[in-house]
Design a protein around this motif. Structure first.
Motif, PDB file in Angstrom:
ATOM      1  N   MET A  53       0.816  -1.214   0.000  1.00  0.00           N
ATOM      2  CA  MET A  53       0.000   0.000   0.000  1.00  0.00           C
ATOM      3  C   MET A  53       0.852   1.268   0.000  1.00  0.00           C
ATOM      4  O   MET A  53       1.688   1.477   0.885  1.00  0.00           O
ATOM      5  N   ASP A  54       0.624   2.108  -1.005  1.00  0.00           N
ATOM      6  CA  ASP A  54       1.239   3.434  -1.014  1.00  0.00           C
ATOM      7  C   ASP A  54       0.563   4.301   0.046  1.00  0.00           C
ATOM      8  O   ASP A  54      -0.567   4.022   0.462  1.00  0.00           O
ATOM      9  N   VAL A  55       1.226   5.357   0.491  1.00  0.00           N
ATOM     10  CA  VAL A  55       0.644   6.244   1.495  1.00  0.00           C
ATOM     11  C   VAL A  55      -0.167   7.360   0.842  1.00  0.00           C
ATOM     12  O   VAL A  55      -1.354   7.529   1.109  1.00  0.00           O
ATOM     13  N   GLN A  56       0.478   8.109  -0.035  1.00  0.00           N
ATOM     14  CA  GLN A  56      -0.168   9.273  -0.638  1.00  0.00           C
ATOM     15  C   GLN A  56      -0.837   8.879  -1.957  1.00  0.00           C
ATOM     16  O   GLN A  56      -0.180   8.674  -2.972  1.00  0.00           O
ATOM     17  N   MET A  57      -2.179   8.788  -1.912  1.00  0.00           N
ATOM     18  CA  MET A  57      -2.964   8.452  -3.097  1.00  0.00           C
ATOM     19  C   MET A  57      -4.225   9.301  -3.120  1.00  0.00           C
ATOM     20  O   MET A  57      -4.704   9.733  -2.072  1.00  0.00           O
ATOM     21  N   PRO A  58      -4.802   9.530  -4.309  1.00  0.00           N
ATOM     22  CA  PRO A  58      -6.054  10.288  -4.394  1.00  0.00           C
ATOM     23  C   PRO A  58      -7.240   9.453  -3.917  1.00  0.00           C
ATOM     24  O   PRO A  58      -7.120   8.255  -3.691  1.00  0.00           O
ATOM     25  N   VAL A  59      -8.369  10.114  -3.761  1.00  0.00           N
ATOM     26  CA  VAL A  59      -9.648   9.510  -3.359  1.00  0.00           C
ATOM     27  C   VAL A  59      -9.595   9.030  -1.909  1.00  0.00           C
ATOM     28  O   VAL A  59     -10.394   9.433  -1.072  1.00  0.00           O
ATOM     29  N   MET A  60      -8.679   8.117  -1.583  1.00  0.00           N
ATOM     30  CA  MET A  60      -8.477   7.654  -0.210  1.00  0.00           C
ATOM     31  C   MET A  60      -7.007   7.304  -0.030  1.00  0.00           C
ATOM     32  O   MET A  60      -6.446   6.555  -0.836  1.00  0.00           O
ATOM     33  N   ASP A  61      -6.370   7.851   1.015  1.00  0.00           N
ATOM     34  CA  ASP A  61      -4.945   7.573   1.204  1.00  0.00           C
ATOM     35  C   ASP A  61      -4.723   6.174   1.773  1.00  0.00           C
ATOM     36  O   ASP A  61      -5.653   5.480   2.178  1.00  0.00           O
ATOM     37  N   GLY A  62      -3.463   5.780   1.785  1.00  0.00           N
ATOM     38  CA  GLY A  62      -3.126   4.429   2.202  1.00  0.00           C
ATOM     39  C   GLY A  62      -3.357   4.149   3.670  1.00  0.00           C
ATOM     40  O   GLY A  62      -3.634   2.996   4.050  1.00  0.00           O
ATOM     41  N   ILE A  63      -3.247   5.156   4.509  1.00  0.00           N
ATOM     42  CA  ILE A  63      -3.444   4.956   5.951  1.00  0.00           C
ATOM     43  C   ILE A  63      -4.911   4.621   6.242  1.00  0.00           C
ATOM     44  O   ILE A  63      -5.215   3.669   6.966  1.00  0.00           O
ATOM     45  N   GLU A  64      -5.830   5.383   5.688  1.00  0.00           N
ATOM     46  CA  GLU A  64      -7.255   5.133   5.906  1.00  0.00           C
ATOM     47  C   GLU A  64      -7.665   3.800   5.289  1.00  0.00           C
ATOM     48  O   GLU A  64      -8.444   3.041   5.885  1.00  0.00           O
ATOM     49  N   ALA A  65      -7.140   3.501   4.104  1.00  0.00           N
ATOM     50  CA  ALA A  65      -7.451   2.224   3.466  1.00  0.00           C
ATOM     51  C   ALA A  65      -6.946   1.060   4.306  1.00  0.00           C
ATOM     52  O   ALA A  65      -7.625   0.040   4.444  1.00  0.00           O
ATOM     53  N   THR A  66      -5.773   1.223   4.892  1.00  0.00           N
ATOM     54  CA  THR A  66      -5.219   0.185   5.769  1.00  0.00           C
ATOM     55  C   THR A  66      -6.126  -0.052   6.960  1.00  0.00           C
ATOM     56  O   THR A  66      -6.400  -1.200   7.344  1.00  0.00           O
ATOM     57  N   ARG A  67      -6.598   1.015   7.565  1.00  0.00           N
ATOM     58  CA  ARG A  67      -7.478   0.894   8.738  1.00  0.00           C
ATOM     59  C   ARG A  67      -8.745   0.118   8.376  1.00  0.00           C
ATOM     60  O   ARG A  67      -9.157  -0.797   9.109  1.00  0.00           O
ATOM     61  N   LEU A  68      -9.366   0.456   7.259  1.00  0.00           N
ATOM     62  CA  LEU A  68     -10.602  -0.212   6.856  1.00  0.00           C
ATOM     63  C   LEU A  68     -10.363  -1.683   6.527  1.00  0.00           C
ATOM     64  O   LEU A  68     -11.177  -2.546   6.864  1.00  0.00           O
ATOM     65  N   ILE A  69      -9.243  -1.970   5.873  1.00  0.00           N
ATOM     66  CA  ILE A  69      -8.943  -3.349   5.493  1.00  0.00           C
ATOM     67  C   ILE A  69      -8.651  -4.209   6.709  1.00  0.00           C
ATOM     68  O   ILE A  69      -9.159  -5.328   6.839  1.00  0.00           O
ATOM     69  N   THR A  70      -7.827  -3.711   7.617  1.00  0.00           N
ATOM     70  CA  THR A  70      -7.432  -4.530   8.774  1.00  0.00           C
ATOM     71  C   THR A  70      -8.564  -4.684   9.780  1.00  0.00           C
ATOM     72  O   THR A  70      -8.599  -5.666  10.527  1.00  0.00           O
ATOM     73  N   GLU A  71      -9.489  -3.731   9.814  1.00  0.00           N
ATOM     74  CA  GLU A  71     -10.639  -3.862  10.711  1.00  0.00           C
ATOM     75  C   GLU A  71     -11.628  -4.914  10.212  1.00  0.00           C
ATOM     76  O   GLU A  71     -12.307  -5.559  11.010  1.00  0.00           O
ATOM     77  N   ALA A  72     -11.699  -5.084   8.903  1.00  0.00           N
ATOM     78  CA  ALA A  72     -12.730  -5.955   8.326  1.00  0.00           C
ATOM     79  C   ALA A  72     -12.222  -7.313   7.861  1.00  0.00           C
ATOM     80  O   ALA A  72     -13.023  -8.226   7.648  1.00  0.00           O
ATOM     81  N   THR A  73     -10.905  -7.465   7.705  1.00  0.00           N
ATOM     82  CA  THR A  73     -10.370  -8.711   7.137  1.00  0.00           C
ATOM     83  C   THR A  73      -9.097  -9.130   7.867  1.00  0.00           C
ATOM     84  O   THR A  73      -8.584  -8.424   8.729  1.00  0.00           O
ATOM     85  N   ASP A  74      -8.573 -10.286   7.472  1.00  0.00           N
ATOM     86  CA  ASP A  74      -7.297 -10.788   7.992  1.00  0.00           C
ATOM     87  C   ASP A  74      -6.135 -10.466   7.061  1.00  0.00           C
ATOM     88  O   ASP A  74      -5.012 -10.931   7.277  1.00  0.00           O
ATOM     89  N   THR A  75      -6.383  -9.674   6.044  1.00  0.00           N
ATOM     90  CA  THR A  75      -5.342  -9.309   5.084  1.00  0.00           C
ATOM     91  C   THR A  75      -4.246  -8.494   5.762  1.00  0.00           C
ATOM     92  O   THR A  75      -4.527  -7.586   6.540  1.00  0.00           O
ATOM     93  N   LYS A  76      -2.991  -8.813   5.454  1.00  0.00           N
ATOM     94  CA  LYS A  76      -1.847  -8.059   5.968  1.00  0.00           C
ATOM     95  C   LYS A  76      -1.557  -6.892   5.034  1.00  0.00           C
ATOM     96  O   LYS A  76      -1.702  -7.009   3.811  1.00  0.00           O
ATOM     97  N   VAL A  77      -1.145  -5.774   5.612  1.00  0.00           N
ATOM     98  CA  VAL A  77      -0.824  -4.594   4.808  1.00  0.00           C
ATOM     99  C   VAL A  77       0.609  -4.167   5.065  1.00  0.00           C
ATOM    100  O   VAL A  77       1.031  -4.012   6.216  1.00  0.00           O
ATOM    101  N   ILE A  78       1.359  -3.999   3.989  1.00  0.00           N
ATOM    102  CA  ILE A  78       2.703  -3.427   4.055  1.00  0.00           C
ATOM    103  C   ILE A  78       2.639  -2.033   3.450  1.00  0.00           C
ATOM    104  O   ILE A  78       2.226  -1.864   2.302  1.00  0.00           O
ATOM    105  N   ILE A  79       3.016  -1.042   4.222  1.00  0.00           N
ATOM    106  CA  ILE A  79       3.034   0.330   3.724  1.00  0.00           C
ATOM    107  C   ILE A  79       4.319   0.555   2.947  1.00  0.00           C
ATOM    108  O   ILE A  79       5.425   0.310   3.436  1.00  0.00           O
ATOM    109  N   LEU A  80       4.185   1.028   1.714  1.00  0.00           N
ATOM    110  CA  LEU A  80       5.319   1.339   0.855  1.00  0.00           C
ATOM    111  C   LEU A  80       5.364   2.836   0.611  1.00  0.00           C
ATOM    112  O   LEU A  80       4.358   3.443   0.234  1.00  0.00           O
ATOM    113  N   THR A  81       6.520   3.434   0.804  1.00  0.00           N
ATOM    114  CA  THR A  81       6.626   4.879   0.603  1.00  0.00           C
ATOM    115  C   THR A  81       8.050   5.259   0.244  1.00  0.00           C
ATOM    116  O   THR A  81       9.002   4.520   0.527  1.00  0.00           O
ATOM    117  N   THR A  82       8.195   6.420  -0.391  1.00  0.00           N
ATOM    118  CA  THR A  82       9.524   6.955  -0.680  1.00  0.00           C
ATOM    119  C   THR A  82      10.011   7.816   0.477  1.00  0.00           C
ATOM    120  O   THR A  82      11.142   8.274   0.483  1.00  0.00           O
TER     121      THR A  82
END
Length: 238
Positions: A53-82
């Protein structure tokens, strides 16, 4: 086969990561999206093992997307950034991310990171993990009631009083841990790797892995990083 979703608003970056992951026969890129909202929708519709998951993205950033994904599923998220910035680290961990990796990582490191989070390990180096969770604990402590902590290493007196008050639920979880499990969690919170814990306790790798697995289950942590955060938040270590 480990399934991976790539979430980045730059198509060239996504293509690059997809190419890097082709070196591993055990990893399959099953989708690519350009923003966090599509990442959430993809995971809810077609679950994957890992999202890069990138951090800075349009529509919804990676941090908020990570929160929604990890709250609802068992999917692991790796944050990728420069950007090698502490605030991204803290925000990502609070959102439930299992790791943090810079985009200049080598193909070998990227594949190793995917395997690491699937296996429930912290993606950060032990030194970085310690720095991050200490800062996270200090942030939480600044907003929580204070009291002299019950102790470190599962019960010994601690010298610091700048810790959040332990809740009854945290105490229940700590009480459910065996003495050796508390010791293993405390050593992990102090920044020791599994190998170093083995040397400290004079036990084998399989034994430490079993204790870590038991700790994750009892604490309700998705991975080692989240378990270490619990140790700081509950005042097990100062």
């Amino acid at each position: 086969m480990i399934t991976v979703l790539l979430a980045d608003d730059h198509e060239l970056v996504r293509s690059g990561f997809a190419l890097m992951l082709t070196v591993a026969e055990s990893v399959e890129v099953v989708g690519q999206v350009a923003h966090g909202k599509d990442a959430v929708a993809h995971v809810l519709d077609s679950p994957v093992d890992v999202v890069l998951m990138d951090v800075q993205m349009p529509v919804m950033d990676g941090i908020e997307a990570t929160r929604l994904i990890t709250e609802a599923t068992d999917t692991k998220v790796i944050i990728l950034t420069t950007f090698d910035r502490d605030d991204y680290l803290f925000d990502a961990l609070r959102a439930g991310a299992s790791g943090f990796l810079l985009k200049n990582a080598s193909p070998e490191d990227l594949v190793a990171a995917v395997h690491a989070v699937v296996d429930g390990h912290a993606l950060l180096a032990p030194e970085a993990t310690l720095r991050v969770v200490q800062q996270l604990a200090r942030h939480d402590a600044a907003r929580a009631p204070r009291k002299v902590p019950v102790g470190t290493r599962g019960g010994a007196a601690a010298s610091s009083t700048d810790l959040p008050e332990r809740t009854s639920e945290q105490q229940r979880i700590i009480d459910s841990l065996t003495a050796r499990e508390r010791e293993v969690l405390t050593l992990a919170a102090e920044g020791l790797s599994n190998g170093e814990i083995c040397e400290t306790l004079v036990v084998g790798q399989a034994t430490v892995k079993t204790h870590i697995s038991n700790v994750l289950s009892k604490v309700g942590a998705r991975d080692r990083v989240q378990a270490v955060v619990f140790a700081y938040r509950s005042g097990m270590v100062s």
